[in-house]
Design an enzyme around this catalytic site. Structure first.
Site, PDB file in Angstrom:
ATOM      1  N   GLU A 188      36.614  52.975  43.407  1.00 43.46           N
ATOM      2  CA  GLU A 188      35.671  51.925  43.163  1.00 43.46           C
ATOM      3  C   GLU A 188      34.336  53.166  43.754  1.00 43.46           C
ATOM      4  O   GLU A 188      34.784  53.322  44.399  1.00 43.46           O
ATOM      5  CB  GLU A 188      35.859  51.176  43.833  1.00 43.46           C
ATOM      6  CG  GLU A 188      36.876  49.526  43.123  1.00 43.46           C
ATOM      7  CD  GLU A 188      37.197  48.147  43.836  1.00 43.46           C
ATOM      8  OE1 GLU A 188      37.244  48.080  43.781  1.00 43.46           O
ATOM      9  OE2 GLU A 188      38.109  48.895  44.697  1.00 43.46           O
TER      10      GLU A 188
ATOM     11  N   ASP B 101      34.929  36.203  37.531  1.00 39.89           N
ATOM     12  CA  ASP B 101      35.313  36.082  39.350  1.00 39.89           C
ATOM     13  C   ASP B 101      35.299  35.204  40.087  1.00 39.89           C
ATOM     14  O   ASP B 101      34.296  34.086  39.850  1.00 39.89           O
ATOM     15  CB  ASP B 101      33.840  37.190  40.129  1.00 39.89           C
ATOM     16  CG  ASP B 101      33.746  38.718  39.791  1.00 39.89           C
ATOM     17  OD1 ASP B 101      35.307  38.829  39.341  1.00 39.89           O
ATOM     18  OD2 ASP B 101      33.068  38.949  39.249  1.00 39.89           O
TER      19      ASP B 101
END
Length: 254
Positions: free
Chosen positions: A8, A135
């Site tokens: 990330e 999500d």
């Protein structure tokens, strides 16, 4: 089961976030390019790269250093394994940019909430290369970098894309950062059982025990693992070995 070790990126650094909060990143002092090559050397068959700067830009909160496009392109060229790219992909043109740059797959989340027809079109023209991100927070599908709750319940959202030739559905339980791992396993299990699409679980594997339990959830084809590899609660070689083991038959209770 495929393990997707994950990098990330925020301002060129490897980071981890808690519930997506960009104002409180945990910065890992490692070279992203070297880390990507380490994943391949350990035996990973795929990896994921998430660009948090691109998420911020797409959400209208662009950081001072822009996105990490050049770095991600270098990772794609040198990692030695296919790369699944996520973060800020809000248009068909952006998805195509990454696929033409050599990404094996792209992950689309917010755009699926705002413009589902675009995702269906992307999947039509790029079958098995589009991953739908779902999500979930408090029973709702989130968008805009986990900041905005949509009107969609996860099951209804998944149903809309059921016929699309997606590569997979990436399910993240946002509560998993601080919540109950059993509840997260239940969420993933329920959603995986409701779709024909292969499911990749994200945010719930911290240890080998977590991975062991996830292996027995039907229709879960993979797991995204990031922070656990950086803080060493999980070793990639061990995770890959466990994921490759066949699951044992489970007793039927009557």
């Amino acid at each position: 089961m495929i393990i997707y070790p994950t990098i990330e990126l925020w301002h060129g650094h490897c980071v981890s976030l808690t519930r997506g909060r960009l104002d409180e990143p945990v910065i890992w002092h490692v070279d992203p390019l070297a880390k990507a090559r380490d994943f391949a050397a350990a035996g990973a068959s795929w990896m994921q790269v998430t660009d948090f700067d691109a998420v911020a830009t797409a959400s209208g909160t662009e950081g001072p250093e822009g996105d990490n496009a050049a770095l991600i392109e270098e990772i794609i060229r040198t990692a030695g394994i296919p790369v699944q790219v996520a973060g800020g992909i809000r248009s068909l043109a952006r998805a195509r940019h990454w696929l033409e740059a050599g990404a094996g797959r792209v992950v689309i989340g917010t755009a699926a909430v705002l413009d589902p027809a675009m995702v269906l079109e992307a999947a039509k023209y790029h079958p098995d290369q589009i991953v739908l991100a779902v999500d979930v927070y408090q029973g709702r599908v989130m968008s805009a970098g986990w900041k905005e709750a949509s009107a969609f319940a996860p099951l209804d959202f998944l149903a809309h894309f059921e016929a699309a030739p997606l590569a997979a559905v990436l399910i993240t339980d946002i509560d998993a950062d601080v919540g109950d791992s059993d509840a997260t396993l239940g969420l993933v299990s329920g959603l995986a059982g409701s779709t024909r699409q292969p499911v990749i679980a994200s945010g719930m594997v911290r240890t080998l025990d977590d991975l062991s339990r996830l292996k027995y959830v039907g229709n879960v084809a993979g797991a995204v693992v990031g922070r656990a590899l950086f803080n060493r609660t999980l070793e990639l070689e061990e995770a890959l070995a466990l994921a490759a083991e066949p699951t044992e038959p489970q007793a039927e209770f009557r």
